[in-house]
Design a protein around this motif. Structure first.
Motif, PDB file in Angstrom:
ATOM      1  N   UNK A 259       0.634  -1.214   0.021  1.00 32.04           N
ATOM      2  CA  UNK A 259       0.028  -0.100   0.118  1.00 32.04           C
ATOM      3  C   UNK A 259       0.877   1.276   0.073  1.00 32.04           C
ATOM      4  N   UNK A 260       0.133   2.453  -0.397  1.00 26.74           N
ATOM      5  CA  UNK A 260       0.897   3.761  -0.459  1.00 26.74           C
ATOM      6  C   UNK A 260       1.243   4.110   0.876  1.00 26.74           C
ATOM      7  N   UNK A 261       0.402   3.853   1.882  1.00 23.03           N
ATOM      8  CA  UNK A 261       0.663   4.306   3.142  1.00 23.03           C
ATOM      9  C   UNK A 261       2.024   3.482   3.843  1.00 23.03           C
ATOM     10  N   UNK A 262       2.177   2.191   3.457  1.00 25.63           N
ATOM     11  CA  UNK A 262       3.321   1.804   3.836  1.00 25.63           C
ATOM     12  C   UNK A 262       4.567   2.263   3.149  1.00 25.63           C
ATOM     13  N   UNK A 263       4.520   2.680   2.194  1.00 28.79           N
ATOM     14  CA  UNK A 263       5.744   3.409   1.643  1.00 28.79           C
ATOM     15  C   UNK A 263       6.036   4.672   2.579  1.00 28.79           C
ATOM     16  N   UNK A 264       4.899   5.456   2.855  1.00 29.60           N
ATOM     17  CA  UNK A 264       5.135   6.749   3.643  1.00 29.60           C
ATOM     18  C   UNK A 264       5.654   6.246   5.172  1.00 29.60           C
ATOM     19  N   UNK A 265       5.321   5.111   5.594  1.00 27.18           N
ATOM     20  CA  UNK A 265       5.607   4.730   6.807  1.00 27.18           C
ATOM     21  C   UNK A 265       7.217   4.158   6.612  1.00 27.18           C
TER      22      UNK A 265
END
Length: 356
Positions: A345-351
């Motif tokens: 997921x995109x949020x995993x990239x941010x994290x």
């Protein structure tokens, strides 16, 4: 008295210079009611004010207000070190009678005549030793430039030069050590006046538009961060401690970390509060994280920019618009980044990109 005073003057090159002993000796040898050592920065900031025989009220008034109106400082600026000056020769009685500093400060605090030895005259600092008299007497620069006055000037000049040489060696060694880590160094006052910079610091300030030198003083474009920086400088100076301040990213400009610590004692001519300032990329800045993540996951420059935008809170559409590319291109780049970094997921990239 001459022997003791010259001995004290020679020790001005020590880690803690005995200005008090020199002032007391100069007061008695030159003949005066009080004596002082005053040091200014090139921006007009009062760096040090040491007094002997002057009332607490006079000292407080000078530090709080009158130092900005001192008539001796501008009249002697540009003259060579080791030169004596007499206010009775520098100014006519008519000029003094119309001068607020002389009438409201000097006369009120029994300093009608000042005999000043120029001790420091450099691009960043200027200062002098002054003997004050309640009642003017004939002295003159010619008399002060020989005998006791000449001996005192020579001893102080030698000690100040020795101290200056030791300061140069200290800063050069410190600069060399930190330059290997690509970190910039400055020596600043407690109010942010920059007194010296390493070549890397000069280059850094020349390129940075967020944190830079403005009118000889450190300056940050964001008012809140500017006040935080000045507060940190004052705190380190007052408490004689170390402190680290992180300045966040600002748009396209990467953030940085500033380490503050009291400068080596040899860098101070008197009791001025000088700080060593070290500038390096912030370990938790986006730029610093990308420099780690990029090589680790074999991200291209374009992919690093996309990841940096996502970490900074931009949407794919916003990044596409800011870079002038298609939203489909950005989405393809995000898909490639997910694949390389093993994220679904995109949020995993941010994290993954945020500091832990």
């Amino acid at each position: 008295m001459l022997h003791r005073t010259l001995e004290a003057a020679h020790h001005l090159s020590d880690a803690v210079p005995p200005w008090g002993d020199v002032l007391e000796g100069a007061r008695q040898l030159i003949g005066g009611d009080s004596a002082s050592f005053i040091l200014f920065s090139h921006t007009g900031e009062l760096l040090d004010c040491q007094q002997r025989g002057i009332s607490t009220a006079a000292e407080q008034e000078y530090v709080a207000h009158y130092h900005a109106h001192d008539i001796v400082t501008p009249a002697t600026t540009g003259s060579p070190e080791g030169t004596w000056f007499d206010t009775a020769e520098l100014f006519s009685p008519e000029t003094l009678s119309r001068n607020g500093y002389y009438v409201d400060f000097m006369c009120r605090h029994r300093m009608r005549q000042m005999l000043t030895l120029l001790v420091e005259q450099s691009p960043t600092r200027r200062g002098g030793l002054t003997v004050q008299r309640a009642e003017p007497r004939e002295t003159g620069r010619r008399q002060l430039g020989q005998g006791v006055g000449a001996a005192l000037a020579a001893a102080i000049g030698q000690a100040v030069q020795a101290r200056r040489t030791a300061t140069e060696h200290w800063f050069a060694a410190t600069e060399s050590a930190f330059d290997g880590f690509e970190e910039a160094l400055c020596v600043v006052s407690s109010k942010g006046t920059v007194l010296r910079q390493s070549p890397r610091a000069q280059a850094w300030f020349a390129l940075n538009q967020i944190l830079r030198i403005r009118q000889g003083r450190l300056w940050h474009a964001a008012p809140a961060l500017r006040e935080a920086l000045y507060g940190a400088l004052a705190s380190v100076a007052e408490r004689d401690r170390r402190l680290t301040l992180t300045l966040p990213d600002e748009g396209e400009v990467a953030g940085c970390q500033i380490d503050l610590a009291p400068a080596a004692r040899i860098a101070r001519l008197g009791n001025e509060a000088l700080l060593l300032l070290r500038i390096r990329p912030a370990p938790d800045s986006i730029d610093a994280r990308l420099r780690t993540l990029g090589p680790a996951y074999d991200l291209t420059a374009a992919e690093q920019r996309v990841l940096g935008a996502l970490i900074a809170g931009q949407s794919p559409a916003q990044h596409a618009q800011s870079r002038g590319v298609s939203i489909h291109t950005v989405r393809k780049q995000i898909a490639m980044i997910k694949d390389k970094m093993g994220c679904n997921r995109q949020i995993d990239l941010v994290r993954a990109g945020l500091p832990t």
